[in-house]
Design an enzyme around this catalytic site. Structure first.
Site, PDB file in Angstrom:
ATOM      1  N   ASP A 157       0.845  -1.203   0.000  1.00 19.10           N
ATOM      2  CA  ASP A 157       0.000   0.000   0.000  1.00 19.10           C
ATOM      3  C   ASP A 157       0.876   1.248   0.000  1.00 19.10           C
ATOM      4  O   ASP A 157       0.984   1.951   1.009  1.00 19.10           O
ATOM      5  CB  ASP A 157      -0.944  -0.029   1.219  1.00 19.10           C
ATOM      6  CG  ASP A 157      -1.964  -1.148   1.111  1.00 19.10           C
ATOM      7  OD1 ASP A 157      -2.314  -1.533  -0.026  1.00 19.10           O
ATOM      8  OD2 ASP A 157      -2.411  -1.646   2.157  1.00 19.10           O
ATOM      9  N   PHE A 160     -16.210  -4.295  -9.785  1.00 21.42           N
ATOM     10  CA  PHE A 160     -17.656  -4.187  -9.581  1.00 21.42           C
ATOM     11  C   PHE A 160     -18.229  -3.358 -10.717  1.00 21.42           C
ATOM     12  O   PHE A 160     -18.070  -2.142 -10.757  1.00 21.42           O
ATOM     13  CB  PHE A 160     -17.933  -3.523  -8.222  1.00 21.42           C
ATOM     14  CG  PHE A 160     -19.385  -3.505  -7.827  1.00 21.42           C
ATOM     15  CD1 PHE A 160     -20.212  -4.596  -8.070  1.00 21.42           C
ATOM     16  CD2 PHE A 160     -19.932  -2.409  -7.183  1.00 21.42           C
ATOM     17  CE1 PHE A 160     -21.544  -4.590  -7.689  1.00 21.42           C
ATOM     18  CE2 PHE A 160     -21.260  -2.388  -6.801  1.00 21.42           C
ATOM     19  CZ  PHE A 160     -22.065  -3.477  -7.050  1.00 21.42           C
ATOM     20  N   ASP A 161     -18.850  -4.035 -11.688  1.00 21.21           N
ATOM     21  CA  ASP A 161     -19.418  -3.325 -12.840  1.00 21.21           C
ATOM     22  C   ASP A 161     -20.416  -4.281 -13.482  1.00 21.21           C
ATOM     23  O   ASP A 161     -20.690  -5.353 -12.935  1.00 21.21           O
ATOM     24  CB  ASP A 161     -18.290  -2.938 -13.815  1.00 21.21           C
ATOM     25  CG  ASP A 161     -18.650  -1.684 -14.621  1.00 21.21           C
ATOM     26  OD1 ASP A 161     -19.781  -1.624 -15.142  1.00 21.21           O
ATOM     27  OD2 ASP A 161     -17.805  -0.783 -14.721  1.00 21.21           O
ATOM     28  N   THR A 207     -18.415  -6.107 -18.528  1.00 20.20           N
ATOM     29  CA  THR A 207     -17.225  -5.279 -18.270  1.00 20.20           C
ATOM     30  C   THR A 207     -16.275  -5.990 -17.314  1.00 20.20           C
ATOM     31  O   THR A 207     -15.055  -5.977 -17.516  1.00 20.20           O
ATOM     32  CB  THR A 207     -17.657  -3.910 -17.692  1.00 20.20           C
ATOM     33  OG1 THR A 207     -18.550  -3.294 -18.620  1.00 20.20           O
ATOM     34  CG2 THR A 207     -16.466  -3.006 -17.449  1.00 20.20           C
ATOM     35  N   GLY A 265      -0.424  -5.359   6.051  1.00 19.75           N
ATOM     36  CA  GLY A 265       0.138  -4.164   5.445  1.00 19.75           C
ATOM     37  C   GLY A 265       1.012  -3.405   6.421  1.00 19.75           C
ATOM     38  O   GLY A 265       2.186  -3.727   6.632  1.00 19.75           O
ATOM     39  N   GLN A 274     -11.891 -11.089  21.522  1.00 21.49           N
ATOM     40  CA  GLN A 274     -12.470 -11.201  20.192  1.00 21.49           C
ATOM     41  C   GLN A 274     -12.786  -9.822  19.630  1.00 21.49           C
ATOM     42  O   GLN A 274     -13.710  -9.158  20.060  1.00 21.49           O
ATOM     43  CB  GLN A 274     -13.762 -12.016  20.299  1.00 21.49           C
ATOM     44  CG  GLN A 274     -13.524 -13.446  20.710  1.00 21.49           C
ATOM     45  CD  GLN A 274     -13.305 -14.314  19.502  1.00 21.49           C
ATOM     46  OE1 GLN A 274     -13.937 -14.127  18.485  1.00 21.49           O
ATOM     47  NE2 GLN A 274     -12.396 -15.262  19.605  1.00 21.49           N
ATOM     48  N   LYS A 329     -11.022  -5.365  -6.625  1.00 26.13           N
ATOM     49  CA  LYS A 329     -12.451  -5.512  -6.277  1.00 26.13           C
ATOM     50  C   LYS A 329     -13.367  -5.073  -7.414  1.00 26.13           C
ATOM     51  O   LYS A 329     -14.184  -4.150  -7.261  1.00 26.13           O
ATOM     52  CB  LYS A 329     -12.766  -4.731  -4.989  1.00 26.13           C
ATOM     53  CG  LYS A 329     -11.982  -5.211  -3.771  1.00 26.13           C
ATOM     54  CD  LYS A 329     -12.414  -4.496  -2.495  1.00 26.13           C
ATOM     55  CE  LYS A 329     -11.731  -5.018  -1.256  1.00 26.13           C
ATOM     56  NZ  LYS A 329     -10.294  -4.709  -1.143  1.00 26.13           N
ATOM     57  N   ASP A 375      -5.772  -6.817  -5.983  1.00 22.82           N
ATOM     58  CA  ASP A 375      -6.986  -6.526  -5.196  1.00 22.82           C
ATOM     59  C   ASP A 375      -7.658  -5.258  -5.713  1.00 22.82           C
ATOM     60  O   ASP A 375      -7.548  -4.192  -5.119  1.00 22.82           O
ATOM     61  CB  ASP A 375      -6.575  -6.377  -3.721  1.00 22.82           C
ATOM     62  CG  ASP A 375      -7.772  -6.199  -2.806  1.00 22.82           C
ATOM     63  OD1 ASP A 375      -8.892  -6.556  -3.208  1.00 22.82           O
ATOM     64  OD2 ASP A 375      -7.577  -5.700  -1.680  1.00 22.82           O
TER      65      ASP A 375
HETATM   66  O1  C5P Z   1      -4.350  -2.786   8.156  1.00 21.21           O
HETATM   67  P1  C5P Z   1      -3.317  -3.236   7.157  1.00 21.21           P
HETATM   68  O2  C5P Z   1      -2.360  -2.141   6.763  1.00 21.21           O
HETATM   69  O3  C5P Z   1      -2.609  -4.499   7.567  1.00 21.21           O
HETATM   70  O4  C5P Z   1      -4.195  -3.593   5.866  1.00 21.21           O
HETATM   71  C1  C5P Z   1      -3.653  -4.375   4.869  1.00 21.21           C
HETATM   72  C2  C5P Z   1      -4.557  -4.511   3.685  1.00 21.21           C
HETATM   73  O5  C5P Z   1      -5.746  -5.184   4.009  1.00 21.21           O
HETATM   74  C3  C5P Z   1      -4.945  -3.229   2.981  1.00 21.21           C
HETATM   75  O6  C5P Z   1      -4.431  -3.314   1.667  1.00 21.21           O
HETATM   76  C4  C5P Z   1      -6.446  -3.246   2.940  1.00 21.21           C
HETATM   77  O7  C5P Z   1      -6.947  -2.881   1.665  1.00 21.21           O
HETATM   78  C5  C5P Z   1      -6.781  -4.693   3.199  1.00 21.21           C
HETATM   79  N1  C5P Z   1      -8.023  -4.844   3.920  1.00 21.21           N
HETATM   80  C6  C5P Z   1      -9.056  -5.464   3.324  1.00 21.21           C
HETATM   81  N2  C5P Z   1     -10.233  -5.638   4.003  1.00 21.21           N
HETATM   82  C7  C5P Z   1     -10.339  -5.221   5.250  1.00 21.21           C
HETATM   83  C8  C5P Z   1      -9.284  -4.594   5.896  1.00 21.21           C
HETATM   84  C9  C5P Z   1      -8.102  -4.418   5.190  1.00 21.21           C
HETATM   85  O8  C5P Z   1      -8.948  -5.895   2.163  1.00 21.21           O
HETATM   86  N3  C5P Z   1     -11.450  -5.429   5.880  1.00 21.21           N
END
Ligand code: C5P
Length: 237
Positions: A17, A70-71, A75, A212, A192, A68, A66
């Protein structure tokens, strides 16, 4: 739950990221002695298109793309066709039936993960839409449906991983973000919440954890990775 034959260096998927391919490559060079799986998300992809993806694949690393998707189904299908030929291992799409069906026609060797419910979507959003079920039930239903349609797996929190693994079986590919550092999966004081340690997430049924900032922003990324990998190993015993 069967333990899958996944190399330890591929259990953690490091999220790149950052805002440029140069910074991403620096992070890879600092960590690739211990890791072999990296995630390219929207920010980095917008900064360099396939630059980092192609570089990672050429270096022998696996890539989770990643974006995601959505279309409309057509497409999404054409977008999947675009990424399939770049050697990406894993890609994310939204989990609507028609989108999944269309994406599957172009997937080839690519593994597809369905997004069930974004974690930014809360109970109050469900109520506002007049829905009475819980987020957990919605996640479970959408994961089950995605698998029935032919998706390889889903992205889910570590908390939901256990129910998904128990209910949907070993074939499901489960990838879990929301990981924080910490060791000892047997530590029962771990309360939790939606975040958990890498070992706990794997013990709950995740195949891979996405990490990340805990690694990228650490003073010593390798030390954090090594501790997480020890935690994962313990959880698999
Ligand atoms: O919090 P951290 O920096 O570890 O996040 C790592 C990755 O996890 C980010 O690229 C974020 O897009 C992804 N992520 C995700 N879904 C979540 C939380 C984080 O895809 N619920």
């Amino acid at each position: 739950m069967a333990i899958k034959d996944i190399p330890l260096r591929e259990r953690i998927i490091l999220a790149l990221d950052v805002d440029s391919p140069e910074k991403a490559k620096e992070l890879v060079r600092r960590t690739e002695s211990h890791l072999g799986y990296y995630k390219v998300g929207l920010q980095l992809f917008m900064a360099g298109w396939f630059d980092t993806v192609d570089w990672l694949v050429a270096r022998g690393h696996k890539v989770m793309l990643d974006l995601k998707f959505f279309d409309i189904p057509e497409t999404v299908k054409l977008a999947v066709a675009q990424i399939r030929n770049h050697g990406v291992s894993l890609a994310t799409i939204h989990g609507n039936d028609a989108i999944i069906r269309a994406a599957l026609t172009e997937k080839g060797d690519l593994q597809l993960l369905a997004v069930t419910v974004l974690t930014s979507f809360g109970e109050e959003d469900l109520r506002a839409m007049g829905m009475t079920q819980s987020i957990e039930d919605l996640v479970y239903y959408r994961a089950k449906r995605a698998l029935e349609l032919g998706c390889d797996g889903v992205v889910s929190s570590g908390l939901e991983a256990g129910r998904l693994r128990d209910g949907l079986g070993d074939k499901l590919l489960l990838v879990t973000p929301g990981i924080r550092p910490g060791a000892n999966v047997m530590d029962e004081t771990d309360d939790q919440t939606r975040v958990m340690t890498a070992g706990r997430a794997i013990a709950n049924g995740a195949d891979h954890v996405v990490v990340g900032r805990p690694i990228a922003k650490a003073a010593d990324p390798i030390a954090v990775i090594a501790a997480m990998q020890r935690d994962i190993e313990l959880s698999l015993r």
